[in-house]
Scaffold this motif. Structure first.
Motif, PDB file in Angstrom:
ATOM      1  N   UNK A  63       0.833  -1.204   0.000  1.00  0.00           N
ATOM      2  CA  UNK A  63       0.000   0.000   0.000  1.00  0.00           C
ATOM      3  C   UNK A  63       0.865   1.250   0.000  1.00  0.00           C
ATOM      4  N   UNK A  64       1.593   1.429  -1.099  1.00  0.00           N
ATOM      5  CA  UNK A  64       2.467   2.595  -1.223  1.00  0.00           C
ATOM      6  C   UNK A  64       1.621   3.864  -1.164  1.00  0.00           C
ATOM      7  N   UNK A  65       2.063   4.819  -0.412  1.00  0.00           N
ATOM      8  CA  UNK A  65       1.375   6.108  -0.317  1.00  0.00           C
ATOM      9  C   UNK A  65       0.382   6.197   0.823  1.00  0.00           C
ATOM     10  N   UNK A  66       0.197   5.132   1.596  1.00  0.00           N
ATOM     11  CA  UNK A  66      -0.761   5.197   2.715  1.00  0.00           C
ATOM     12  C   UNK A  66      -0.135   5.930   3.915  1.00  0.00           C
ATOM     13  N   UNK A  67      -0.970   6.339   4.801  1.00  0.00           N
ATOM     14  CA  UNK A  67      -0.480   7.044   5.990  1.00  0.00           C
ATOM     15  C   UNK A  67       0.182   6.076   6.960  1.00  0.00           C
ATOM     16  N   UNK A  68       1.090   6.629   7.783  1.00  0.00           N
ATOM     17  CA  UNK A  68       1.779   5.817   8.783  1.00  0.00           C
ATOM     18  C   UNK A  68       0.816   5.436   9.902  1.00  0.00           C
ATOM     19  N   UNK A  95       6.634  13.946   8.475  1.00  0.00           N
ATOM     20  CA  UNK A  95       6.719  13.972   7.009  1.00  0.00           C
ATOM     21  C   UNK A  95       7.997  13.308   6.524  1.00  0.00           C
ATOM     22  N   UNK A  96       9.110  13.534   7.231  1.00  0.00           N
ATOM     23  CA  UNK A  96      10.370  12.917   6.828  1.00  0.00           C
ATOM     24  C   UNK A  96      10.307  11.396   6.970  1.00  0.00           C
ATOM     25  N   UNK A  97       9.710  10.931   8.076  1.00  0.00           N
ATOM     26  CA  UNK A  97       9.574   9.478   8.262  1.00  0.00           C
ATOM     27  C   UNK A  97       8.632   8.891   7.214  1.00  0.00           C
ATOM     28  N   UNK A  98       7.556   9.615   6.902  1.00  0.00           N
ATOM     29  CA  UNK A  98       6.605   9.158   5.878  1.00  0.00           C
ATOM     30  C   UNK A  98       7.290   8.986   4.509  1.00  0.00           C
ATOM     31  N   UNK A  99       8.078   9.996   4.111  1.00  0.00           N
ATOM     32  CA  UNK A  99       8.808   9.909   2.834  1.00  0.00           C
ATOM     33  C   UNK A  99       9.829   8.776   2.850  1.00  0.00           C
ATOM     34  N   UNK A 100      10.489   8.567   4.009  1.00  0.00           N
ATOM     35  CA  UNK A 100      11.495   7.504   4.098  1.00  0.00           C
ATOM     36  C   UNK A 100      10.865   6.120   3.980  1.00  0.00           C
ATOM     37  N   UNK A 105       9.600   1.247   0.744  1.00  0.00           N
ATOM     38  CA  UNK A 105       8.628   0.369   0.109  1.00  0.00           C
ATOM     39  C   UNK A 105       8.864   0.268  -1.408  1.00  0.00           C
ATOM     40  N   UNK A 106       9.095   1.419  -2.051  1.00  0.00           N
ATOM     41  CA  UNK A 106       9.340   1.404  -3.496  1.00  0.00           C
ATOM     42  C   UNK A 106      10.618   0.655  -3.845  1.00  0.00           C
ATOM     43  N   UNK A 111      13.223  -4.057  -6.125  1.00  0.00           N
ATOM     44  CA  UNK A 111      14.100  -5.213  -5.946  1.00  0.00           C
ATOM     45  C   UNK A 111      13.352  -6.511  -6.235  1.00  0.00           C
ATOM     46  N   UNK A 112      12.086  -6.587  -5.824  1.00  0.00           N
ATOM     47  CA  UNK A 112      11.280  -7.766  -6.121  1.00  0.00           C
ATOM     48  C   UNK A 112      11.098  -7.938  -7.630  1.00  0.00           C
TER      49      UNK A 112
END
Length: 409
Positions: A63-68, A95-100, A105-106, A111-112
């Protein structure tokens, strides 16, 4: 050469002249290659679909882009992989943790995807190799059938497939082919027996007639009218003998040559030229040409018959004055080539194929010519086919023909 127009004829019969080999035989779309591409392609499509589904499910799960699921209210947070500010406010830190987290995830999805593509590529190579091996194993009976058919094409009618294995479509095909070979062998045996009997039954009365005529003409006191009639009958009898010999040779030469010996095509052509030299001088025709040594495997007598028939036709069907015949032998593209060209009347291109039919001459019917019995080119074509070769004719500009015989070395 007579100019009487020929009546309409039936469409030309199909020939069995050997086709030239393609420049890249390994590019032929064989059944084995097609099955390999089919099986491998199906596996590759299935793998791509499976990989796409796994990627979509993994992306949805992450769920890329979801809230923490948490928020930083106060305090310090450190990370070796994320770029966090030194003295951030709570909103800046969240916000920094969210972007990280989104970046991680991406990175995991990329890599997968890369590892899955590498695994799919390796499995595709294995699938194509396995499909190629399995297709070869499944089609191995067809290879056995093909090898037997080639042996039969070499006049070995005693060969049989006798395919073992399950009672499937391939075994049914092999059994049907064996039955056909059995009938062909009986037919060819009957034909050979008929040719042998016809050789005796046709030659004997003609030889007796010739002997009786020669004896009566050699006696004393034969009237002039009787001598003229006897000479006419002898000429007619000789023509009949030539016709019988030509028919028997044509029947025998339609089969493949089993016993082959090295034969120099240049020597054969030179012997044919020597035999026709006197007739060429009488007609004022000059014979020329370079004959390079070319050794082929075949029957020397039959090959000499090809050269003799072609050279005789080139001399007889020529211009009345300043005519020539060119006889050459050489090697071209790994095959022996005998070429006989001459000056002569203009030959329409649509009449060239009819020249190889028995009893056919250019714009003539079955009778009315003293230049032969109409079997020369038919015999030449049959002998060339029996040796695995090919003969073709092409009109020359200004008149005459170019006869080209191609034989395997």
């Amino acid at each position: 050469m007579a100019t009487t127009p020929a009546p309409p004829t039936a469409p030309p019969k199909p020939t069995w002249d050997p086709q030239p080999e393609p420049p890249f035989p390994w590019l032929r779309p064989t059944i084995r290659i097609r099955l390999t591409l089919l099986y491998g392609g199906m596996f590759l499509i299935a793998g791509i679909l499976l990989l796409s589904i796994i990627y979509l499910l993994a992306a949805q799960a992450l769920n890329v882009g979801s809230e923490l699921p948490f928020k930083i209210i106060s305090g310090q947070v450190g990370s070796s992989s994320c770029n966090l500010p030194s003295r951030p406010s709570s909103d800046e830190l969240n916000k920094a943790i969210y972007d990280c987290v989104n970046q991680q995830r991406q990175h995991a999805l990329d890599d997968l995807l890369s590892r899955s593509l590498l695994a799919l590529l390796g499995l595709a190579i294995i699938a194509f190799a396995f499909g190629f091996a399995m297709a070869g194993r499944v089609l191995s009976p067809l290879g056995h059938i093909t090898r037997t058919a080639r042996a039969v094409a070499g006049s070995d009618l005693s060969r049989r497939i006798e395919l073992d294995g399950p009672d499937d479509e391939l075994k049914e095909l092999a059994d049907t082919f064996d039955d056909m070979l059995e009938r062909l062998q009986r037919a060819f045996t009957a034909q050979q027996r008929f040719v042998g009997n016809a050789s005796h039954e046709l030659r004997t009365p003609l030889a007796i007639n010739r002997t009786l005529l020669e004896v009566h003409l050699s006696g004393p006191g034969v009237p002039t009218e009787m001598q003229q009639l006897g000479k006419t009958l002898l000429a007619t009898n000789e023509r009949s003998e030539q016709l019988v010999e030509g028919l028997l040779l044509l029947a025998r030469s339609d089969n493949q040559i089993v016993e082959r010996k090295p034969v120099d095509l240049a020597e054969v052509a030179s012997q044919a030229v020597d035999q026709v030299h006197a007739e060429a001088e009488a007609k004022g025709v000059k014979i020329r040409g370079q004959r390079a040594p070319v050794v082929v495997q075949g029957n020397g007598v039959l090959l000499e018959r090809i050269a003799l028939n072609l050279v005789q036709n080139a001399v007889r069907y020529n211009v009345p004055k300043d005519g020539w015949v060119e006889v050459t032998t050489e090697v071209q593209h790994g095959r022996a080539v005998l070429e006989v060209s001459n000056t002569g009347p203009v030959v329409p291109a649509y009449e060239v194929d009819n020249l190889f039919e028995p009893f056919r001459r250019l714009r003539t019917e079955r009778t009315g010519s003293d230049k032969g019995v109409g079997l020369g080119l038919s015999i030449a074509r049959s002998v060339a086919r029996a040796h695995g070769g090919h003969i073709a004719a092409q009109p020359r500009e200004g008149g005459g023909l170019v006869m080209r015989v191609t034989l395997p070395i």
